[in-house]
Write a protein that holds these residues in place. Sequence first.
Motif, PDB file in Angstrom:
ATOM      1  N   ASP A 287     -15.063 -22.684  28.067  1.00 17.93           N
ATOM      2  CA  ASP A 287     -14.445 -21.580  28.673  1.00 17.93           C
ATOM      3  C   ASP A 287     -13.753 -20.561  28.060  1.00 17.93           C
ATOM      4  O   ASP A 287     -12.951 -19.688  28.730  1.00 17.93           O
ATOM      5  CB  ASP A 287     -13.789 -22.352  29.777  1.00 17.93           C
ATOM      6  N   PRO A 290     -13.889 -14.264  28.781  1.00 17.42           N
ATOM      7  CA  PRO A 290     -13.489 -13.603  29.764  1.00 17.42           C
ATOM      8  C   PRO A 290     -13.862 -14.093  31.304  1.00 17.42           C
ATOM      9  O   PRO A 290     -15.228 -14.309  31.277  1.00 17.42           O
ATOM     10  CB  PRO A 290     -13.695 -12.174  29.376  1.00 17.42           C
ATOM     11  N   ASP A 291     -13.010 -14.704  32.149  1.00 20.48           N
ATOM     12  CA  ASP A 291     -13.189 -14.861  33.321  1.00 20.48           C
ATOM     13  C   ASP A 291     -14.192 -15.859  33.473  1.00 20.48           C
ATOM     14  O   ASP A 291     -15.461 -15.846  34.079  1.00 20.48           O
ATOM     15  CB  ASP A 291     -13.660 -13.758  34.372  1.00 20.48           C
ATOM     16  N   PRO A 293     -16.574 -18.742  34.530  1.00 27.80           N
ATOM     17  CA  PRO A 293     -16.646 -19.427  35.974  1.00 27.80           C
ATOM     18  C   PRO A 293     -16.624 -20.838  36.050  1.00 27.80           C
ATOM     19  O   PRO A 293     -16.507 -21.404  37.180  1.00 27.80           O
ATOM     20  CB  PRO A 293     -18.325 -19.012  36.190  1.00 27.80           C
ATOM     21  N   THR A 295     -14.307 -23.944  35.104  1.00 26.92           N
ATOM     22  CA  THR A 295     -12.978 -24.625  34.554  1.00 26.92           C
ATOM     23  C   THR A 295     -12.763 -25.956  35.152  1.00 26.92           C
ATOM     24  O   THR A 295     -13.346 -26.103  36.088  1.00 26.92           O
ATOM     25  CB  THR A 295     -11.927 -23.695  34.672  1.00 26.92           C
ATOM     26  N   ASN A 316     -11.601 -23.709  40.811  1.00 25.58           N
ATOM     27  CA  ASN A 316     -11.620 -23.022  42.174  1.00 25.58           C
ATOM     28  C   ASN A 316     -12.411 -23.797  43.023  1.00 25.58           C
ATOM     29  O   ASN A 316     -13.110 -23.322  43.856  1.00 25.58           O
ATOM     30  CB  ASN A 316     -12.059 -21.644  42.249  1.00 25.58           C
TER      31      ASN A 316
END
Length: 380
Positions: A287, A290-291, A293, A295, A316
């Motif tokens: 991970d 950048p950003d 998806p 995690t 999330n």
Amino acid sequence: MQRRHFLRAAVLGAGTSVAFGFSVTRQAIAFPALPGPSPYGDLLAADANGIRLPDGFTSRVLARATETVTGTGHTWHSAPDGGACFADGDGWIYVSNSEVPLTGGASALKFNGAAEITDAYPILSGTTQNCSGGATPWNTWLSCEETDRGAVHETDPWGGRAAVRHPAMGLFKHEAAAVDPDRKVVYLTEDESDGCFYRFVPTTWEDMSAGTLQVLTEDGSGLAWADVPDPAATTARTREQVAAAKHFDGGEGAYYRAGTCYFTTKGDNRVWAYDAERDALAVAYDDDIPDPPLTGVDNITGTAAGDLYVAEDGGNMEICLITPDDVVAPFLRVEGQDGSELCGVAFSPAGDRLYFSSQRGTSGVSSGGITYEVTGPFRG
């Protein structure tokens, strides 16, 4: 050299003179996975169950912790965690662990060919913090205790035979088990910040009562397996007994397919790929991009199409997929349950239904756990 290209070329412990341990495979060139479009498209707005899914997919609630499973007399367990499916005639069985301390255990949901729940029942009791585990080719469920000096318990998904404790598989903070029928071993992960990656070599295949516990080691000559002198950890923790043992930051889920065992580590948010044929280790997903998806990597499973599905503990609240083309993208997201984690990812035998649990549901406590099913046009 950019970090992505370096990781794609790296052999972690298998001899740096080779471009990659899987040098003749497509995976050798493409690792690690990077964000990209999902083969199923974008996620739609949340459905009535608070789940965002791609177009064509639907969800249903199967069971809620502390409540009776509809149509049965069985009360579903709290803190549902790792799970797996087993074929049962024209139906199937989904088993699920309970990560509750002291009581732990595991239960099963039985489905007929019309996907109706026909029964629910316990298959393991009297254990503690049963986190993940693994299905065996001989149709048993290896339920693992995530506690210091925890054990692996072999259970019967049909509930007809008593569960059996297997201390020969090591007493440590177990997380997951992945059976490799090609080499006749079982890979085991350890949920410690300095945990190890193990394999159990049974004396007799399909009999986990006796055998040799080994730990993955690494030195200047590459990767190897070494016997753990004291699997019962009476003299020292198993991860501390072999000086050359390779340590991983919080071992989580494990899944074996076609010569490779994929496993996750939560401390560094990585998905690893252990090539059992070549004793090579690679980072399949990291991970540190950048950003990212994906995690909070946790439980992992796969499909016949070659996709990997990884559930998030935190993040999330998504289940993300990693495609055979090494694209990582969200498959679903659970809304309104930020105090929970997703776990227990498993596919029905036909591959057209995905099962998973939100361990603490909307309440954020173990008694609020919810177990779901997602149906739709999964890739074959």
